[in-house]
Design an enzyme around this catalytic site. Structure first.
Site, PDB file in Angstrom:
ATOM      1  N   TYR A   1       0.820  -1.213   0.000  1.00  0.00           N
ATOM      2  CA  TYR A   1       0.000   0.000   0.000  1.00  0.00           C
ATOM      3  C   TYR A   1       0.858   1.270   0.000  1.00  0.00           C
ATOM      4  O   TYR A   1       0.370   2.351  -0.301  1.00  0.00           O
ATOM      5  CB  TYR A   1      -0.955   0.030   1.207  1.00  0.00           C
ATOM      6  CG  TYR A   1      -1.998  -1.066   1.219  1.00  0.00           C
ATOM      7  CD1 TYR A   1      -2.117  -1.970   0.172  1.00  0.00           C
ATOM      8  CD2 TYR A   1      -2.877  -1.193   2.281  1.00  0.00           C
ATOM      9  CE1 TYR A   1      -3.070  -2.977   0.193  1.00  0.00           C
ATOM     10  CE2 TYR A   1      -3.840  -2.197   2.305  1.00  0.00           C
ATOM     11  CZ  TYR A   1      -3.921  -3.093   1.254  1.00  0.00           C
ATOM     12  OH  TYR A   1      -4.872  -4.077   1.276  1.00  0.00           O
TER      13      TYR A   1
ATOM     14  N   ASP B   1      -5.179  -6.465   6.328  1.00  0.00           N
ATOM     15  CA  ASP B   1      -6.381  -5.765   5.877  1.00  0.00           C
ATOM     16  C   ASP B   1      -7.470  -6.788   5.575  1.00  0.00           C
ATOM     17  O   ASP B   1      -8.632  -6.652   5.985  1.00  0.00           O
ATOM     18  CB  ASP B   1      -6.013  -4.973   4.610  1.00  0.00           C
ATOM     19  CG  ASP B   1      -7.098  -4.025   4.181  1.00  0.00           C
ATOM     20  OD1 ASP B   1      -8.071  -3.854   4.932  1.00  0.00           O
ATOM     21  OD2 ASP B   1      -6.982  -3.453   3.078  1.00  0.00           O
TER      22      ASP B   1
ATOM     23  N   ASP C   1      -3.269 -18.022   2.394  1.00  0.00           N
ATOM     24  CA  ASP C   1      -4.407 -18.708   1.770  1.00  0.00           C
ATOM     25  C   ASP C   1      -4.949 -19.789   2.715  1.00  0.00           C
ATOM     26  O   ASP C   1      -6.156 -19.953   2.881  1.00  0.00           O
ATOM     27  CB  ASP C   1      -4.043 -19.287   0.395  1.00  0.00           C
ATOM     28  CG  ASP C   1      -2.663 -19.902   0.344  1.00  0.00           C
ATOM     29  OD1 ASP C   1      -1.891 -19.725   1.304  1.00  0.00           O
ATOM     30  OD2 ASP C   1      -2.340 -20.584  -0.643  1.00  0.00           O
TER      31      ASP C   1
END
Ligand code: NAD
Length: 367
Positions: free
Chosen positions: A140, A253, A229
Site C-alpha cells: 500500500y 487488511d 491462503d
C-alpha cells in the site's frame, strides 16, 4: 490522581453519537478508578471539509500529537463522495496514521456467546483473536506505477498498459511489529501465528527470519507460521484455535475483516492503532460513519465503547478501568440488551437504542 489529555474526533454520520456514548462510559470509569480525563475536540473528515475546506486541518493533527491518545468516531458520507480524491474525508485517516507514526493496527475479533447466532458460522466456539496488522509498509505504500508496453504475450496478445505495486519491507519495520506481537501474546495465551506467503514472496521469508530471531527472547510464546491462503480457510474451520496473529499490511487488511465477520456484527468491533511507546495511539470502531442510520438512534455504540477501553489499556496503561468497561459490555450483552444490528430471535432480549445501550453499560459498571 493520574490525568490524561484525550483528543476527540467525532467525525461524520453516527460518529458524534457513538463518541458521545463512549465519553459517558469513559467518565464513569474514570470516576470509579480515580483517573482524570481532559477532552479536546477536533475536526476531521467531512465536517472538517465543510468547515475548513480540508479533511485534516493542521490544528487537528497538532492537537492529536500533543495528546495522550486519540478517540475517533468515523468519517465520510455521501455528501462528500464527489470531492476530489486527495481531499476526500477518508484522507484524514491516512494523514493521522502517518502524522502520528502509527505502524501497528490491533483488531480484536471476539465472539460474544450470546451473539453467536449472528455469526455466519454454525458453531464458531469461543473466538478471541487479536490480529496485529502492520500499517505503514508493504504494497500500500511501496513504489507503484504504470507504463505502456508493446511486448507480445505467448498467445499473441499485446501487453498494452502494465501496472505495478511493490511489496517491500525492511528488517526494522518487521522487527518492531513482530516484537510488539510477541509482547501482546505474552499478555494473552502465549500463542502467536505469523501469517505470510513465504512459499512465494521474499518479503515473507524476511518476516519469518526476523520472527525466528525474536522468538529466542520469548521462549514462553509458541510461534507458528501459516500461509495466508491457508489462514483464510483455518479462520473459518477452527477460529477458536487462534490467539494472536501478526501479519503484513495487505494480508492484515483482508484477514482482519474476515475474522471480524465471524463474530457477527460490525457494531461490536473496536480497533487500536499504535506507534512507538509513549506516543499517542488512535482508537476507533472498525465500522464507517453509517450515514444510513445517522440520527435515528439505531447505532450500536459498543464498538466505540470497546475502543475507549482499548485506549485505557494500551495508551494510558489504565488496565483496571479498561477491564471495568469490557466487563460491563459483557454483562449488558448477557443481560439481553440489544441494539437493532445485534437483535436475534427476541426471546430474553431487551431492544434498545444508542442512548439506552449506553445507559445499560454504565449501569453494569456498578454491578
Ligand atoms: P459502514 O461501516 O458505515 O456501514 C456498513 C453497514 O453497517 C451499514 O448498513 C450501517 O448502518 C451498518 N453499521 C455500521 N456501523 C454500525 C453501528 N455502530 N451500529 C449499527 N449498524 C452499523 O460502511 P459504508 O456504508 O461502506 O461506509 C459509510 C461511510 O463511512 C463511507 O463514506 C465510508 O467511506 C466511510 N468509512 C469510514 C471509515 C472510518 O472512518 N474509519 C471506515 C469505513 C468506512
Amino acid at each position: 490522581m493520574s490525568s490524561y489529555k484525550i483528543a476527540v474526533i467525532r467525525g461524520d454520520g453516527i460518529g458524534p453519537e457513538i463518541v458521545g456514548a463512549a465519553i459517558e462510559v469513559l467518565n464513569k470509569a474514570a470516576s470509579m478508578c480515580g483517573i482524570s480525563l481532559e477532552y479536546r475536540e477536533y475536526l476531521a473528515g467531512g465536517c472538517a471539509i465543510d468547515s475548513c475546506g480540508i479533511p485534516l486541518p493542521i490544528e487537528t493533527l497538532e492537537g492529536c500529537k500533543a495528546s495522550d491518545a486519540v478517540l475517533l468516531g468515523a468519517v465520510g458520507g455521501p455528501k462528500w463522495d464527489n470531492v476530489e480524491p486527495s481531499r476526500r474525508p477518508e484522507r484524514a485517516l491516512l494523514g493521522l496514521r502517518s502524522g502520528l507514526g502509527l505502524f501497528s493496527n490491533l483488531r480484536p475479533a471476539i465472539m460474544f456467546r450470546e451473539l453467536s447466532s449472528a455469526s455466519p458460522l454454525k458453531d464458531p466456539g469461543d473466538v478471541d483473536i487479536l490480529i496485529v496488522r502492520e500499517l505503514t509498509g508493504g504494497m500500500y505504500f511501496g513504489e507503484n506505477g504504470s507504463y505502456e508496453s508493446s511486448d507480445i504475450l505467448s498467445d499473441g496478445t499485446v501487453k498494452g498498459e502494465v501496472a505495478f505495486d511493490t511489496e517491500s519491507y525492511s528488517e526494522g519495520e518487521i522487527r518492531r511489529i513482530v516484537k510488539q506481537a510477541f509482547e501482546l501474546a505474552m499478555g494473552r495465551n502465549k500463542k502467536l501465528t505469523l501469517v505470510d506467503k513465504a512459499n512465494v514472496l521474499r518479503t515473507s521469508r524476511l518476516w519469518r527470519s526476523v520472527a525466528n530471531e525474536i522468538r529466542r527472547d520469548y521462549p514462553e510464546v509458541s510461534l507458528d507460521f501459516l500461509y495466508v491462503d491457508n489462514c483464510t480457510m483455518q479462520l473459518i474451520s477452527r477460529p477458536s484455535s487462534f490467539d494472536v496473529i501478526v501479519t503484513s499490511n495487505m494480508f492484515g487488511d483482508i484477514i482482519s475483516d474476515e475474522a471480524g465477520e465471524i463474530t457477527g456484527s460490525i457494531g461490536m468491533l473496536p480497533s487500536a492503532s499504535l506507534g512507538a511507546p509513549g506516543t499517542p495511539g488512535l482508537f476507533e470502531p472498525i465500522h464507517g460513519s453509517a450515514p444510513d442510520i445517522a440520527g435515528t438512534g439505531k447505532a450500536n455504540p459498543l464498538a466505540t465503547i470497546l475502543s475507549a477501553a482499548m485506549m485505557l489499556r494500551w495508551s494510558l496503561g489504565e488496565r483496571a478501568a479498561a477491564d471495568l468497561i469490557e466487563s460491563a459490555v459483557r454483562k449488558a450483552i448477557s443481560a439481553g440488551y440489544r441494539t437493532p444490528d445485534i437483535m436475534g430471535n427476541g426471546s430474553g432480549e431487551i431492544h434498545v437504542d444508542t442512548r439506552a445501550m449506553t445507559d445499560a453499560v454504565i449501569l453494569m459498571m456498578n454491578k
